[in-house]
Design a protein around this motif. Structure first.
Motif, mmCIF file in Angstrom:
data_model
loop_
_atom_site.group_PDB
_atom_site.id
_atom_site.type_symbol
_atom_site.label_atom_id
_atom_site.label_comp_id
_atom_site.label_asym_id
_atom_site.label_seq_id
_atom_site.Cartn_x
_atom_site.Cartn_y
_atom_site.Cartn_z
ATOM 1 N N SER A 37 -4.398 -1.806 9.661
ATOM 2 C CA SER A 37 -3.532 -1.020 8.789
ATOM 3 C C SER A 37 -4.005 -1.045 7.344
ATOM 4 O O SER A 37 -3.674 -0.173 6.562
ATOM 5 C CB SER A 37 -2.106 -1.537 8.874
ATOM 6 O OG SER A 37 -2.067 -2.843 8.357
ATOM 7 N N ILE B 138 3.198 0.408 10.593
ATOM 8 C CA ILE B 138 2.136 1.122 9.898
ATOM 9 C C ILE B 138 2.129 2.585 10.328
ATOM 10 O O ILE B 138 2.690 2.938 11.365
ATOM 11 C CB ILE B 138 0.745 0.515 10.169
ATOM 12 C CG1 ILE B 138 0.422 0.563 11.671
ATOM 13 C CG2 ILE B 138 0.649 -0.884 9.652
ATOM 14 C CD1 ILE B 138 -0.992 0.211 12.001
ATOM 15 N N VAL C 243 -6.716 1.988 7.378
ATOM 16 C CA VAL C 243 -6.442 3.328 7.898
ATOM 17 C C VAL C 243 -4.966 3.659 7.692
ATOM 18 O O VAL C 243 -4.113 3.000 8.227
ATOM 19 C CB VAL C 243 -6.754 3.401 9.407
ATOM 20 C CG1 VAL C 243 -6.582 4.822 9.914
ATOM 21 C CG2 VAL C 243 -8.140 2.875 9.684
ATOM 22 N N PHE C 244 -4.697 4.686 6.913
ATOM 23 C CA PHE C 244 -3.312 5.040 6.672
ATOM 24 C C PHE C 244 -3.116 6.541 6.740
ATOM 25 O O PHE C 244 -4.025 7.308 6.457
ATOM 26 C CB PHE C 244 -2.861 4.575 5.286
ATOM 27 C CG PHE C 244 -2.735 3.093 5.159
ATOM 28 C CD1 PHE C 244 -1.949 2.388 6.040
ATOM 29 C CD2 PHE C 244 -3.410 2.411 4.181
ATOM 30 C CE1 PHE C 244 -1.817 1.024 5.929
ATOM 31 C CE2 PHE C 244 -3.285 1.041 4.065
ATOM 32 C CZ PHE C 244 -2.496 0.348 4.931
ATOM 33 N N ALA C 245 -1.915 6.905 7.060
ATOM 34 C CA ALA C 245 -1.555 8.316 6.955
ATOM 35 C C ALA C 245 -1.446 8.673 5.475
ATOM 36 O O ALA C 245 -1.156 7.828 4.644
ATOM 37 C CB ALA C 245 -0.236 8.577 7.658
ATOM 38 N N GLU D 190 3.997 10.116 3.944
ATOM 39 C CA GLU D 190 5.067 9.463 4.691
ATOM 40 C C GLU D 190 6.287 10.365 4.843
ATOM 41 O O GLU D 190 7.265 9.985 5.460
ATOM 42 C CB GLU D 190 5.475 8.171 3.975
ATOM 43 C CG GLU D 190 4.537 7.020 4.245
ATOM 44 C CD GLU D 190 4.629 6.530 5.678
ATOM 45 O OE1 GLU D 190 5.717 6.173 6.120
ATOM 46 O OE2 GLU D 190 3.598 6.548 6.365
ATOM 47 N N ARG E 261 8.618 11.312 8.062
ATOM 48 C CA ARG E 261 9.779 10.591 8.596
ATOM 49 C C ARG E 261 11.102 11.277 8.238
ATOM 50 O O ARG E 261 12.123 10.966 8.838
ATOM 51 C CB ARG E 261 9.804 9.157 8.062
ATOM 52 C CG ARG E 261 8.661 8.303 8.576
ATOM 53 C CD ARG E 261 8.703 6.928 7.945
ATOM 54 N NE ARG E 261 7.540 6.153 8.319
ATOM 55 C CZ ARG E 261 7.430 5.447 9.431
ATOM 56 N NH1 ARG E 261 8.432 5.399 10.281
ATOM 57 N NH2 ARG E 261 6.341 4.768 9.708
ATOM 58 N N MET F 96 -3.380 -5.559 14.156
ATOM 59 C CA MET F 96 -2.650 -4.408 13.627
ATOM 60 C C MET F 96 -2.602 -4.454 12.110
ATOM 61 O O MET F 96 -2.819 -3.453 11.434
ATOM 62 C CB MET F 96 -1.220 -4.388 14.170
ATOM 63 C CG MET F 96 -1.102 -3.870 15.575
ATOM 64 S SD MET F 96 0.613 -3.777 16.051
ATOM 65 C CE MET F 96 1.169 -2.436 15.026
ATOM 66 N N LEU F 97 -2.344 -5.650 11.578
ATOM 67 C CA LEU F 97 -2.278 -5.798 10.125
ATOM 68 C C LEU F 97 -3.622 -5.472 9.485
ATOM 69 O O LEU F 97 -3.713 -4.776 8.486
ATOM 70 C CB LEU F 97 -1.871 -7.240 9.777
ATOM 71 C CG LEU F 97 -0.390 -7.548 9.794
ATOM 72 C CD1 LEU F 97 -0.176 -9.049 9.710
ATOM 73 C CD2 LEU F 97 0.303 -6.864 8.623
ATOM 74 N N LYS G 8 3.978 1.952 0.811
ATOM 75 C CA LYS G 8 4.777 2.155 2.025
ATOM 76 C C LYS G 8 3.935 2.517 3.249
ATOM 77 O O LYS G 8 4.481 2.960 4.260
ATOM 78 C CB LYS G 8 5.869 3.203 1.807
ATOM 79 C CG LYS G 8 6.965 2.738 0.864
ATOM 80 C CD LYS G 8 8.234 3.540 1.047
ATOM 81 C CE LYS G 8 9.372 2.922 0.231
ATOM 82 N NZ LYS G 8 10.647 3.579 0.416
ATOM 83 N N LYS G 9 2.646 2.354 3.172
ATOM 84 C CA LYS G 9 1.823 2.628 4.348
ATOM 85 C C LYS G 9 1.892 1.454 5.316
ATOM 86 O O LYS G 9 1.698 1.608 6.512
ATOM 87 C CB LYS G 9 0.369 2.870 3.950
ATOM 88 C CG LYS G 9 0.179 3.941 2.897
ATOM 89 C CD LYS G 9 0.683 5.284 3.358
ATOM 90 C CE LYS G 9 0.403 6.362 2.319
ATOM 91 N NZ LYS G 9 1.043 7.628 2.628
ATOM 92 N N LEU G 10 2.127 0.296 4.774
ATOM 93 C CA LEU G 10 2.255 -0.906 5.610
ATOM 94 C C LEU G 10 3.526 -1.640 5.206
ATOM 95 O O LEU G 10 3.722 -1.935 4.033
ATOM 96 C CB LEU G 10 1.036 -1.814 5.405
ATOM 97 C CG LEU G 10 1.158 -3.241 5.972
ATOM 98 C CD1 LEU G 10 1.271 -3.206 7.490
ATOM 99 C CD2 LEU G 10 -0.020 -4.080 5.547
ATOM 100 N N PHE H 63 0.835 -1.209 0.000
ATOM 101 C CA PHE H 63 0.000 0.000 0.000
ATOM 102 C C PHE H 63 0.874 1.265 0.000
ATOM 103 O O PHE H 63 0.717 2.135 0.862
ATOM 104 C CB PHE H 63 -0.954 0.010 1.194
ATOM 105 C CG PHE H 63 -1.766 -1.239 1.334
ATOM 106 C CD1 PHE H 63 -2.757 -1.543 0.414
ATOM 107 C CD2 PHE H 63 -1.522 -2.120 2.380
ATOM 108 C CE1 PHE H 63 -3.493 -2.703 0.546
ATOM 109 C CE2 PHE H 63 -2.258 -3.283 2.505
ATOM 110 C CZ PHE H 63 -3.249 -3.582 1.580
#
Lengths: 422, 277
Positions: B18, A224, B21-23, B26, B29, B14-15, A167-169, A165
């Protein structure tokens, strides 16, 4: 009476080495791995975006800022443990210092993911001690101990991580080979003057212990980002020992007659072996399942705050799991300098000692602080830092006795590390 | 056993969570020193050129270079007129024709652009040639390969020297450079650029066409034509043409360039390539 005291004294110290282990199946955080993680107190499961992530959470290496990264760390590790009031009010102090290549890791893209390979020394002790106790059995008696102890645990192996996804997971797996080697040599010489025999009596005991363990340690990780600026990480791991062997050799020699010659410092002893034993074992320990859960918050490019919880299956017949925790922060003073700090616990996995029992495992709980400073250039970073742990607890270092000793302990690890992106 | 089940369940939860729901971003970071190292230095540019030269050599090892000097000169004139608007004056752009019948064009970092004879055959005017070259020029100016493989110049600071001494990483850097060249070849000939990079290159190409007074709809026309062609091989390394064509059409409308009537230079194109393909 004198001979009774003499023998009991020997018996007590004969068992000292076997009971008071220093490194260390009783703790899990004796040495922190990697420069950035060490500086942040080991709170790194939700960050793990550099080679030390291979050890903390292999899923995180997919977030590495450079495709190819290598990191190495050298550490100077000092431990000091003091058992108070061991015999006749005397303290037994054990110390260790060892310089070790603590970590090396490298990552690079391969296929759709990232491949890594790393080496970590997760625990290391090198004790070389010489100490004399006075007036144990009677006024004027001496008890010399000479103790050498080496105990090192190595993890080495490959890792692979994949992003899903966009790099979301991320998921990752490290498969470490586990190797632990331990060697102890313990010499004890008891010296007391016998008025009845009008001569000095000696008793010398020597024990040698050597053990090796081989196993595999898979670490499965996931990472995540459920919300902006927030990262969650989790790992599950267990060291599975495949083979172990140990050998113990003990010898006790006594009945030394002293003949005084013209030179008063020169003695001639007629030593008679009175006990010798050799045993071996292939007992394989069952090590605990470990689950780590971490959270990291990145409010600005200059600041990150993280917290980890480390949960271990209970050992030694206990019902509740052991839980360690750590928190850490990283702050960039500028684009070229970063400061890191963290707090962490390193609790003993042994049960609380009971006053009615003897020969119980020691329980020393540690709490630690870490600090480091890092200098960045465009493709490198150089870090210097230290971690300091303070511990207190109880122990029964005299076999067969229900007497408990208070224990105070500290460990200091200074480290110098370098990472390079190319 | 219960604890094991509990922890395993926690990980599975968690998997599962995930997956839904995601940010959104990225980039949070990236740390301060990453932003600092994003600045392009002279050493970075030199490394980019060297990297591109290695990739270009591999391309020419794969397909023969056309020795038709007139055709090559013509393609260079068109390409350089585009490159002048590209905003990378530190690079010398070089254009070449490949003796190949398939429809494709390639670019290597540092200013190296290749187009196949098969691609030119599908063109109807000079603006379409300019469009194809502009798309490749945009890959270079936007540093798509350089960014993807994080190609950087040498770090000669004293701290870096000390780090290398401790880490012993000189050979590793050389190996990584060669591996990046291999990876770049895979992007060009197997995997293709990232979808967002292709769209970005199309967008930049349209602006370059307009800035060079070429018909900005030329890219759209050309993409539609090769999309209709069943024999094209460009799909292997480019996003589906429908998607690209739609994105290009949207951009032309948004920029108000869909109604602009700039030159197509059809006559010059016909004269220049006649009998040479």
């Amino acid at each position: 009476m004198l001979k009774a005291n003499f023998k009991s004294g020997i018996l007590l110290f004969w068992c000292l080495s076997a009971t008071a282990s220093h490194a260390d199946e009783y703790h899990y955080n004796n040495i922190l791995i990697g420069d950035r993680a060490s500086g942040m107190g080991g709170a790194y499961v939700a960050i793990s975006d550099d080679p030390s992530g291979l050890y903390y959470n292999p899923a995180g290496i997919e977030h590495a800022a450079s495709s190819n990264l290598s990191g190495s760390m050298n550490a100077f590790h000092i431990t000091n443990t003091k058992y108070h009031n061991v015999l006749n009010g005397g303290d037994w102090e054990r110390s260790s210092s060892v310089l070790l290549p603590n970590f090396f890791g490298v990552i690079q893209p391969l296929g759709k993911g990232t491949l890594g390979f790393s080496y970590a020394v997760t625990d290391a002790i090198l004790e070389d001690q010489d100490q004399t106790f006075y007036d144990i059995a009677q006024q004027g008696s001496k008890f010399h101990i000479n103790f050498n102890n080496q105990d090192t645990t190595y993890n080495i192996g490959p890792s692979y991580a994949l992003s899903l996804f966009s790099k979301k997971l991320n998921i990752g797996l490290s498969v470490y080979g586990h190797y632990r080697v331990k060697e102890q040599i313990f010499n004890q010489l008891f010296e007391v003057y016998s008025a009845a025999d009008t001569k000095t009596l000696y008793e010398w005991t020597n024990s040698y212990f050597h053990s090796e363990e081989y196993g595999v340690k898979p670490i499965l990780g996931v990472m995540i980002s459920p919300f902006d600026k927030l990262s969650l990480g989790a790992t599950i791991s267990k060291t599975i020992l495949l083979n172990a062997s140990s050998q113990t050799i003990k010898a006790k020699i006594a009945d030394c007659s002293t003949v005084t010659e013209a030179d008063p410092n020169k003695h001639v002893c007629q030593l008679t072996p009175i006990e010798r034993s050799q045993t071996s074992s292939d007992y394989v320990r069952d090590l605990p399942l470990n689950v780590n859960i971490g959270l990291a918050y990145f409010p600005t490019p200059a600041l990150v705050i993280s917290a980890d919880t480390n949960i271990y299956e209970p050992l030694w017949g206990q019902k509740l799991p052991l839980v360690n925790a750590s928190v850490g922060a990283e702050y960039y003073v500028s684009g070229g300098w970063a400061l890191r700090s963290g707090f962490f616990s390193n609790l003993a996995n042994t049960p609380v000692l009971k006053t009615t029992k003897s020969s119980q495992l020691e329980k020393i709980d540690f709490f630690g602080l870490s600090l480091s400073v890092t200098r960045f250039t465009r493709s490198t970073s150089l870090s210097f830092g230290m971690t300091q742990q303070f511990g207190a607890g109880k122990a029964q270092v005299v076999s067969g006795s229900s007497a408990m000793q208070n224990v105070s302990a500290s460990t200091t690890t200074g480290f110098l590390s370098a990472s390079y992106s190319y | 056993m219960k604890k094991t089940l509990f922890t395993t369940s926690a990980l599975l939860l968690m998997l599962h969570t995930s997956a839904t729901v995601f940010a959104e971003d990225e980039d949070f970071r990236k740390r301060s020193h990453h932003h600092a190292s994003d600045l392009v230095t002279e050493s970075d540019i030199q490394t980019e050129i060297k990297f591109g030269r290695d990739v270009a050599a591999r391309i020419l090892g794969k397909y023969p270079l056309s020795l038709d000097s007139d055709l090559t000169r013509y393609v260079n004139l068109v390409g350089k007129s585009i490159a002048q608007q590209a905003g990378r004056p530190e690079l010398v752009f070089r254009f070449a024709v490949l003796e190949a019948d398939f429809v494709n064009a390639y670019s290597a970092p540092g200013g190296y652009v290749f187009i196949s004879k098969g691609a030119i055959k599908k063109m109807q005017d000079e603006s379409e040639l300019a469009a194809a070259l502009a798309h490749e020029v945009a890959h270079i100016t936007q540093r798509h390969i350089v960014k993807e493989f994080k190609i950087k110049g040498k770090d000669d600071s004293s701290t870096s020297g000390l780090t290398k001494l401790i880490g012993g990483s000189q050979d590793a850097a050389r190996v990584a450079f060669n591996q990046a060249v291999d990876s770049a070849m895979k992007v060009l000939f197997e995997r293709g650029y990232k979808h967002e990079d292709e769209i970005n290159a199309d967008q930049e190409a349209i602006l370059l066409l307009a800035a060079s007074s070429y018909d900005p709809t030329a890219l759209q026309r050309y993409l539609e034509r090769i999309h209709k062609s069943s024999k094209t091989s460009s799909h292997k390394t480019h996003p589906p043409s429908t998607k690209r064509v739609n994105a290009v059409a949207t951009l032309l409308r948004e920029e108000g360039l869909d109604k602009v009537k700039y030159t197509t230079a059809k006559e010059r194109f016909t004269t220049s390539v006649k009998g040479k393909l």
